[in-house]
Design a protein around this motif. Structure first.
Motif, mmCIF file in Angstrom:
data_model
loop_
_atom_site.group_PDB
_atom_site.id
_atom_site.type_symbol
_atom_site.label_atom_id
_atom_site.label_comp_id
_atom_site.label_asym_id
_atom_site.label_seq_id
_atom_site.Cartn_x
_atom_site.Cartn_y
_atom_site.Cartn_z
ATOM 1 N N SER A 123 0.831 -1.199 0.000
ATOM 2 C CA SER A 123 0.000 0.000 0.000
ATOM 3 C C SER A 123 0.868 1.252 0.000
ATOM 4 C CB SER A 123 -0.928 0.018 1.216
ATOM 5 O OG SER A 123 -1.649 1.228 1.238
ATOM 6 N N LEU A 124 1.020 1.845 -1.170
ATOM 7 C CA LEU A 124 1.839 3.053 -1.284
ATOM 8 C C LEU A 124 1.266 4.197 -0.442
ATOM 9 C CD1 LEU A 124 4.326 4.269 -2.579
ATOM 10 C CD2 LEU A 124 2.912 4.938 -4.527
ATOM 11 N N ILE A 125 -0.050 4.274 -0.332
ATOM 12 C CA ILE A 125 -0.665 5.336 0.478
ATOM 13 C C ILE A 125 -0.217 5.217 1.927
ATOM 14 C CG2 ILE A 125 -2.850 6.195 1.411
ATOM 15 C CD1 ILE A 125 -4.125 5.472 -1.310
ATOM 16 N N ILE A 126 -0.301 4.031 2.489
ATOM 17 C CA ILE A 126 0.084 3.842 3.889
ATOM 18 C C ILE A 126 1.583 4.058 4.061
ATOM 19 C CG2 ILE A 126 0.134 2.209 5.816
ATOM 20 C CD1 ILE A 126 -2.681 3.310 4.983
ATOM 21 N N ILE A 127 2.376 3.537 3.172
ATOM 22 C CA ILE A 127 3.826 3.705 3.270
ATOM 23 C C ILE A 127 4.203 5.178 3.178
ATOM 24 C CG2 ILE A 127 6.011 3.210 2.099
ATOM 25 C CD1 ILE A 127 4.707 0.409 1.439
ATOM 26 N N ASP A 128 3.583 5.913 2.247
ATOM 27 C CA ASP A 128 3.872 7.347 2.140
ATOM 28 C C ASP A 128 3.411 8.108 3.380
ATOM 29 O OD1 ASP A 128 5.105 7.033 -0.286
ATOM 30 O OD2 ASP A 128 3.420 7.774 -1.481
#
Length: 153
Positions: A123-128
């Protein structure tokens, strides 16, 4: 038998696989390509996770018509499972489920006393949200992100 990589190709695994599948025949190129990709992946993991005390915790979450949940698995450098956990969730969006999975991964690492930990998910959103201080977090995950950053709260 040979396997050649075209420098003018778009260089994605999907595009190579599609090209190899459409060539027909006995699929020798596809078989060689799959072995090549696996070798690259395995070598990358051996280099990245070569430290004996490193634990990698993978997380994921899903939300859909069949239910909502998240899960984590922790492995050491030899790929030996060091812990795993799943959690059934009430109704929520996919990004919330992935955030819950990240929180579950952090809680597992803290509860097991792991010191050198790599948390990995897709999940790029969570990682970002976790990497960048001024990232605009979706309102649905702000509380979960806060708990991930301070798991003792």
């Amino acid at each position: 038998m040979s396997l050649r990589i075209n420098p003018e190709h778009d260089n994605t695994i999907q595009s190579y696989t599609n090209e190899w599948l459409t060539e027909g025949g006995n699929y020798n190129t596809l078989k060689m390509g799959a072995c090549l990709f696996w070798t690259i992946w395995k070598t990358r993991n051996n280099i990245t996770f070569d430290k004996e005390n490193t634990i990698k915790v993978n997380f994921d979450g899903a939300a859909g018509d069949r239910g909502h949940g998240c899960g984590v698995i922790a492995r050491d450098y030899k790929a030996t499972i060091q812990g795993c956990q799943i959690k059934e969730l009430n109704y929520m969006t996919a990004v919330e489920a992935k955030a819950q999975g990240t929180l579950l991964a952090v809680e597992l690492a803290v509860n097991r006393g792991f010191k050198d930990v790599i948390i990995e998910g897709d999940s790029l959103i969570i990682i970002d949200c976790l990497r960048f201080k001024h990232y605009q977090q979706p309102w649905r995950v702000k509380n979960i992100i806060g708990r991930i950053k301070d798991p003792k709260s």
